[in-house]
Design an enzyme around this catalytic site. Sequence first.
Site, short mmCIF file in Angstrom:
data_model
loop_
_atom_site.label_atom_id
_atom_site.label_comp_id
_atom_site.label_asym_id
_atom_site.label_seq_id
_atom_site.Cartn_x
_atom_site.Cartn_y
_atom_site.Cartn_z
N LYS A 245 0.86 -1.19 0.00
CA LYS A 245 0.00 0.00 0.00
C LYS A 245 0.89 1.23 0.00
O LYS A 245 2.03 1.17 0.47
CB LYS A 245 -0.89 0.02 1.25
CG LYS A 245 -2.08 0.94 1.15
CD LYS A 245 -3.21 0.28 0.40
CE LYS A 245 -4.41 1.18 0.27
NZ LYS A 245 -5.55 0.43 -0.30
P1 NAD Z 1 -13.06 8.17 -3.15
O1 NAD Z 1 -12.02 9.16 -2.80
O2 NAD Z 1 -13.47 7.99 -4.57
O3 NAD Z 1 -14.41 8.46 -2.32
C1 NAD Z 1 -14.44 8.59 -0.93
C2 NAD Z 1 -15.81 9.10 -0.54
O4 NAD Z 1 -15.88 9.18 0.88
C3 NAD Z 1 -16.15 10.50 -1.07
O5 NAD Z 1 -17.51 10.54 -1.44
C4 NAD Z 1 -15.93 11.39 0.16
O6 NAD Z 1 -16.69 12.59 0.12
C5 NAD Z 1 -16.42 10.45 1.23
N1 NAD Z 1 -15.97 10.83 2.57
C6 NAD Z 1 -14.77 11.31 2.95
N2 NAD Z 1 -14.78 11.60 4.26
C7 NAD Z 1 -16.02 11.31 4.70
C8 NAD Z 1 -16.65 11.40 5.95
N3 NAD Z 1 -16.00 11.87 7.01
N4 NAD Z 1 -17.94 11.00 6.05
C9 NAD Z 1 -18.61 10.53 4.96
N5 NAD Z 1 -18.06 10.42 3.75
C10 NAD Z 1 -16.78 10.81 3.63
O7 NAD Z 1 -12.53 6.78 -2.53
P2 NAD Z 1 -12.96 5.31 -2.94
O8 NAD Z 1 -11.98 4.81 -3.95
O9 NAD Z 1 -14.41 5.26 -3.20
O10 NAD Z 1 -12.61 4.52 -1.60
C11 NAD Z 1 -13.52 4.46 -0.51
C12 NAD Z 1 -13.09 3.35 0.43
O11 NAD Z 1 -13.06 2.12 -0.28
C13 NAD Z 1 -11.69 3.52 1.02
O12 NAD Z 1 -11.69 3.00 2.33
C14 NAD Z 1 -10.83 2.68 0.12
O13 NAD Z 1 -9.65 2.24 0.75
C15 NAD Z 1 -11.78 1.52 -0.14
N6 NAD Z 1 -11.46 0.76 -1.36
C16 NAD Z 1 -11.43 1.36 -2.58
C17 NAD Z 1 -11.18 0.58 -3.70
C18 NAD Z 1 -11.20 1.17 -5.10
O14 NAD Z 1 -11.11 0.39 -6.07
N7 NAD Z 1 -11.37 2.46 -5.27
C19 NAD Z 1 -10.91 -0.78 -3.58
C20 NAD Z 1 -10.96 -1.37 -2.31
C21 NAD Z 1 -11.24 -0.57 -1.21
#
Ligand code: NAD
Length: 410
Positions: A103
């Site tokens: 990571k």
């Molecule tokens: P992203 O940056 O696209 O979206 C994150 C979202 O969370 C946004 O809508 C943001 O406004 C919201 N957010 C931030 N702080 C917040 C809060 N305090 N309260 C409520 N909402 C809040 O990120 P993502 O890629 O969608 O990732 C989200 C989660 O999924 C993370 O934990 C990431 O590690 C996990 N994840 C992502 C992927 C991927 O393929 N993108 C894969 C596995 C896991």
Amino acid sequence: MKNAFEAAGQYFEEAAIVMDLSPNMKKLLLTPEREVKVQVAMKLDNGDIATFVGYRIQHNSARGPMKGGLRYHHEVDSDEVLALASLMTWKTAVVDLPYGGAKGGISVRPKDLSADELERLTRKFVDELHDVIGPDKDIPAPDMGTNAQVMAWFMNQYEKFHGFNPACVTGKPTELYGAEGREEATGRGVGILTQALLKKFNRTMETATIAIQGFGNVGTFTADYVSRAGGKVVAVSDVSGAVHCADGLDVPSLLTYAKQNGSLKGFSGAAAISNEELLALDVDVLIPAALGGVLTDQNANDVRARFIVEAANGPTTPEADAIFRRREIIVLPDILANAGGVTVSYFEWVQNQQYFRWDLERVREELEKTMTRSFNKVWTLAEEKHIPLRTAAYLLGIGRVGRATVLGGI
Ligand code: NAD
């Protein structure tokens, strides 16, 4: 409250007890192979010099090249990156991909930077890291705060040192060696497994109410999948707050609004509530899809959902997890629930290595196969050993990494 690193350690420990893992093997599996911390210095648009701290932690390569996201977020630190790197090791093993876990990230508020600044930041980060990255070493992908564009800059800069090398990073734009279906993959996988979980309890998506915290990559595609599958999405949120409609939100309108406005702020088609209220809604399924550590001992007793599907990484602290177990709330753990992203990243890497392109139908078919097969394995293990799904998923992942380590030799 335990931080992400302590939480990951505790979940590991619970599985290690069930497996009767020796202290030496535990130490070997918990210790990262390499930790890189770099200073990323760059010129801002106004001519000032800014410096940021960047990390890449390569946790384990027993099962193959290491794989894991790159996060741009102001709370990124080495403890969090290490915890997430170890989660990637167990996650790639749970879905049986030929990878290890890593990571990385930069401690930065990406929204404070212009597109040009983000590009310079990414290129400088690659300058510092490129020697330890590569298709057969460690392959980054998007995570919070990064996207396909960032991956395209990453690849382009990497190729300046190493020549044509599209498999050095995944989650790229489809115009630039990215895979069809990668962008939607994590949310789609979450949707597929939400359906599979409901089915085990003789429930269907059509009769389920769902609340989703986070409306970024994962949250939006999850909402899209579950609403197309007939589920009633009653609340979604982002950092600006949450919207709620007990009769079901108009998901297509929300998706369009969020795309046009950059957030849910100001959406008038539903009642505004807070993120805390969203977590406590009386729904069938709660899907945290934003940050880690949002379900804690402070709010776990307020949760009224019957099922929690962890789309985010590490959304539940061990204290909250214990409360959910006592209250018989079923938690589908992150290392299984959100593995759709890394699975389609694997498909992208395979296509890049073979100079061959799959169509969307094939990607979706293979994704569904991988996710469902892994879910069934974890479910069976949990039933056989009378353990929670999280412990079962860790058991499966740690067992596979442990066996590869022993077979390969030290
Ligand atoms: P992203 O940056 O696209 O979206 C994150 C979202 O969370 C946004 O809508 C943001 O406004 C919201 N957010 C931030 N702080 C917040 C809060 N305090 N309260 C409520 N909402 C809040 O990120 P993502 O890629 O969608 O990732 C989200 C989660 O999924 C993370 O934990 C990431 O590690 C996990 N994840 C992502 C992927 C991927 O393929 N993108 C894969 C596995 C896991």
